[in-house]
Design an enzyme around this catalytic site. Sequence first.
Site, PDB file in Angstrom:
ATOM      1  N   SER A 136      39.583  45.499  41.833  1.00  0.00           N
ATOM      2  CA  SER A 136      40.702  45.769  40.921  1.00  0.00           C
ATOM      3  C   SER A 136      40.844  44.641  39.900  1.00  0.00           C
ATOM      4  CB  SER A 136      41.998  45.869  41.718  1.00  0.00           C
ATOM      5  OG  SER A 136      43.102  45.958  40.851  1.00  0.00           O
ATOM      6  N   TYR A 156      47.619  42.896  47.987  1.00  0.00           N
ATOM      7  CA  TYR A 156      46.630  43.771  47.342  1.00  0.00           C
ATOM      8  C   TYR A 156      45.707  42.941  46.442  1.00  0.00           C
ATOM      9  CZ  TYR A 156      44.748  47.504  44.349  1.00  0.00           C
ATOM     10  OH  TYR A 156      43.911  48.351  43.660  1.00  0.00           O
TER      11      TYR A 156
END
Length: 255
Positions: free
Chosen positions: A148, A161
């Site tokens: 990401s 995350y």
Amino acid sequence: MKTSCDLTGRRALITGASRGIGRAVAELLADHGARVAVHYGADEQAAAHVLQGLSGEGHAMLTADLGDPVAAGDLAGRAAKELGGLDVVVNNAGIFVTHDIASLDHENWRKFWDRTIAVNLNGPAHLLHGAIPLLDAAGGGHIINVTSRGAYRGEPEAPAYGASKAGLNSLSQSLAVALAPRNIKVVGLAPGWVLTDMTRDYLEGPGGKAIRDQSPMKRTATADEIAHVVLMVVSGQADALSGAIIDINCASHLR
Ligand SMILES: NC(=O)c1ccc[n+]([C@@H]2O[C@H](COP(=O)([O-])OP(=O)(O)OC[C@H]3O[C@@H](n4cnc5c(N)ncnc54)[C@H](OP(=O)(O)O)[C@@H]3O)[C@@H](O)[C@H]2O)c1
């Protein structure tokens, strides 16, 4: 439509292929001739629907909770049994959980961190432990880890995350070096925002325009665009990419 990228004979395990980016990857690789193991977590019906719609024959469907180290460690072997071997692994499944930082009690802090790291980082690592000997037995192959933009840009509302994806980038690069002599290529793909179930509430909500405005293109990427980058990587026509972390974020964050 077939292009010069013919994946006939290639066997690919795609995690989290019941929807979103994983589904787009499974469909595109099957369109180009690969046989695909559609992995899912909980949504058997969605995975069955994806399986049914794939081009070609000889595909499979498997479930495993990637937060369970034993289940993750067994998954590649199960996929190889179904497909008759393994040439491609796409570690795509992941969870995005937001949590408060300043006022969260330690019990909940641990809950968010442990689950996110277990699914997003430890899961792919355990899966790859089982997959590497199989790729080796096939004479080499491709590993793609979906990470990401948050690994670089920070995730102030979801720090576990962001950390999990930074860890997955690092794992990708370590393995690219370690596995090069075995003809196994490893790439990380780092998308920015993509419209899927994971992000629908944000992108279709009142803050959606501000998110699209992060990009000078005034939009987010599509799952299909991410899938085409996976296709390029597994085509074998750009193997010099091994070790790269590829940004796919509509120029919303340059590094
Ligand atoms: N969407 C974005 O904007 C974006 C941006 C950057 C990176 N990414 C990354 O891209 C990947 C795919 O994202 P997406 O947006 O397509 O997500 P999504 O639509 O929420 O789909 C997630 C997939 O992962 C599976 N999954 C979730 N938890 C699991 C678990 N514990 N065990 C096994 N499978 C599990 C789900 O399976 P079931 O539904 O069957 O449970 C589903 O197939 C993720 O790694 C995500 O972090 C997404």
